[in-house]
Design a protein around this motif. Sequence first.
Motif, PDB file in Angstrom:
ATOM      1  N   ARG A 192      28.960 -58.825  -5.428  1.00  0.00           N
ATOM      2  CA  ARG A 192      30.149 -58.688  -4.839  1.00  0.00           C
ATOM      3  C   ARG A 192      31.123 -60.054  -4.979  1.00  0.00           C
ATOM      4  O   ARG A 192      31.644 -60.379  -3.720  1.00  0.00           O
ATOM      5  CB  ARG A 192      30.240 -57.984  -3.390  1.00  0.00           C
ATOM      6  CG  ARG A 192      29.854 -56.652  -3.493  1.00  0.00           C
ATOM      7  CD  ARG A 192      29.154 -56.105  -2.121  1.00  0.00           C
ATOM      8  NE  ARG A 192      28.750 -54.586  -2.427  1.00  0.00           N
ATOM      9  CZ  ARG A 192      28.429 -53.676  -1.786  1.00  0.00           C
ATOM     10  NH1 ARG A 192      27.985 -54.172  -0.393  1.00  0.00           N
ATOM     11  NH2 ARG A 192      27.941 -52.565  -2.252  1.00  0.00           N
ATOM     12  N   SER A 193      30.900 -60.934  -5.701  1.00  0.00           N
ATOM     13  CA  SER A 193      31.653 -62.219  -5.771  1.00  0.00           C
ATOM     14  C   SER A 193      32.857 -61.718  -6.673  1.00  0.00           C
ATOM     15  O   SER A 193      33.466 -63.156  -6.964  1.00  0.00           O
ATOM     16  CB  SER A 193      30.636 -63.159  -6.236  1.00  0.00           C
ATOM     17  OG  SER A 193      30.312 -62.843  -7.602  1.00  0.00           O
ATOM     18  N   GLY A 194      32.973 -60.828  -7.259  1.00  0.00           N
ATOM     19  CA  GLY A 194      34.221 -60.465  -8.013  1.00  0.00           C
ATOM     20  C   GLY A 194      33.894 -59.064  -8.633  1.00  0.00           C
ATOM     21  O   GLY A 194      33.133 -58.558  -8.409  1.00  0.00           O
ATOM     22  N   MET A 195      35.094 -58.805  -9.505  1.00  0.00           N
ATOM     23  CA  MET A 195      35.176 -57.466 -10.079  1.00  0.00           C
ATOM     24  C   MET A 195      35.911 -57.630 -11.426  1.00  0.00           C
ATOM     25  O   MET A 195      36.823 -58.503 -11.446  1.00  0.00           O
ATOM     26  CB  MET A 195      35.667 -56.433  -9.012  1.00  0.00           C
ATOM     27  CG  MET A 195      37.214 -56.681  -8.869  1.00  0.00           C
ATOM     28  SD  MET A 195      37.995 -55.341  -8.106  1.00  0.00           S
ATOM     29  CE  MET A 195      36.989 -55.110  -6.421  1.00  0.00           C
ATOM     30  N   GLY A 196      35.713 -56.714 -12.275  1.00  0.00           N
ATOM     31  CA  GLY A 196      36.354 -56.089 -13.388  1.00  0.00           C
ATOM     32  C   GLY A 196      37.215 -55.178 -13.023  1.00  0.00           C
ATOM     33  O   GLY A 196      36.921 -54.227 -12.328  1.00  0.00           O
ATOM     34  N   ALA A 197      38.319 -55.175 -13.610  1.00  0.00           N
ATOM     35  CA  ALA A 197      39.267 -53.992 -13.255  1.00  0.00           C
ATOM     36  C   ALA A 197      40.297 -53.661 -14.290  1.00  0.00           C
ATOM     37  O   ALA A 197      40.553 -54.227 -15.047  1.00  0.00           O
ATOM     38  CB  ALA A 197      40.281 -54.546 -12.026  1.00  0.00           C
TER      39      ALA A 197
END
Length: 607
Positions: free
Chosen positions: A341-346
């Motif tokens: 949960r340090s970032g995401m693709g979107a």
Amino acid sequence: MSLSMKSATRGSNLPLIPRRKFLTGSAALIGAAQFPMPAWAKGKSLTHAGRGFGTLSGEDIRLSIGNSHFTTGGRSGHAVTVNGTVPGPLVRLREGQNVRLHVTNTLDEDSSIHWHGLLLPFQFDGVPGVSFPGIRPGKTFLYEFPIRQNGTYWWHSHSGLQEQMGHYGPLVIDAAEPDPRYGRDYVVLLSEFSSLHPHSIMRKLKVSEGYFNYQMQTATHGDMPGAMRRMWGGMRMNPRDISDVTGATYTYLVNGHGPADNLEYLFTPGERVRLRIINGSAMTFFNVRIPGVPMTVIQADGQDVHDVEVDELQIGTAETYDVIVTPPAGAHALVAEAMDRSGMGAATLTSEAGARAQFPALREPVTLTMADMGMADMAGMDHTASTPGAVDHAAMGHAMPPAPAAKPMPGMDHSGGGMNHSMRDPSNLPPDVEVGAGVDMIAPMPVDRMDYPGLGLDKVDHRTLRYTDLRARKADHGVKSPTRQMQIHLTGNMERYMWSFDGKKFSAVADDPIRFAYNERVRVKLVNDTMMAHPIHLHGHFFELVNGAGHGEQPRKHTVIVQPGSTATFDLTADEPGDWAFHCHLLYHMHSGMFQVVTVRPLGGDA
């Protein structure tokens, strides 16, 4: 037995390559290989890589590997591209055809392409030092083989750390008989990009395995009582050590596009859309969801499974899942949140071009538990159970066997000094497991966690995918039972960033391979003695997960996630002769030694 490079580019009825002849050249798979300074490092002007990919089909396909410059969001750096894009082109084939793939290497160093998940003659599998010598600078190698399957797969470099720099792409094989269940399909290729060169990332991990982890718990963290903090501290471990490389340096990509690029997938309201989800990352597990839109899983690793409707799934590095969605009109967020949960693709799944979905915020960081240390019997005393990511075995739908009343825990110091941080108790290990500097933990009580949805998903309030949900769509009740069993331990020293099988780091010259007789059926139990999830991949074969499915209904996969401190078991029919790579698909783990060769030979054949 010998095999010239000339004969290696023709046909599939090829002699087997003597292992030792080619393995002597494969040390570069693992060590920090020393290459001449490449052109990009000398300040040579590079072309800018394109985002996304085109499509290549037909009997003859040409691919060119080269250096480029890539930018996404605020990050920019060197890339290794194929046909000038990150990712490289979608190779779209059809079941039953023959294909000739001409791959030219314009780099200043050797390169390769491995066709991930494909059944093919081992000489074309694309692993330097194992199945072929690699592709030298300025040379072209011809891969030629029949297409014996259908489904969603991908391809990537197996040379050094080139995969991290953009050398990968999707591969789709259309079935001989069209599938009427959907109207259109899209590739959803998940990956990451860092402006840091991968050798720099590797060096930082060797200096400090937590270098990229900005979510460590503090000594006064309110969710953890003092006794538990002292226990974790005494082991020199942190319960937030989820991913080695994080959003601190990664931008997470969907088809080469960062979150700010507003990648769109268009659909017509009421239309059923197939999403071919590929985890082509180097180091990241993703939790994939489309809030408000259910997903029906129809394939796992390119193999048909009975429909499973879920709201979220975790996809490990190198896995693929195909899902069908029927989104209502409007714009919907397609979210690929990194497991830590340090970032995401979107991306946006939308019925109106230009519309942008509202994306959810990142969820709370995940916290490891006693079960992730291989001590599931102590899960009840783990006071972190109320934190996100903690394991609640009752909610998981299975019961853990209770610990005997007076049984001492291996590695426990009952004098009050806490837990021995090394947790080394080799008494329950087979004799061929080396317990040395490369092993800093042995899971005392590992259990099968096939019904665990993945770190961070065990406490969510919606439906998640578990391996126990998967059943082969085409049952084969005639499959024979295993005739022998073997056990392989996944081992490591997190502090020194050393990774291995059975405590032994791969050495190309000295190692003895894992041996199977041609067509024998073997049950393989993987025991994860570490506190990290490992996606274990076997080249050239599919195995069947031992997941509670009936005889002949076990799902076929080429990659399996082995949860921290846990076991995972599969049945393998070794029906593809040759030498095959077997490794953790976390790139820096493989590069650090969690790699081995599987050799399949007729009984009494040349080893």
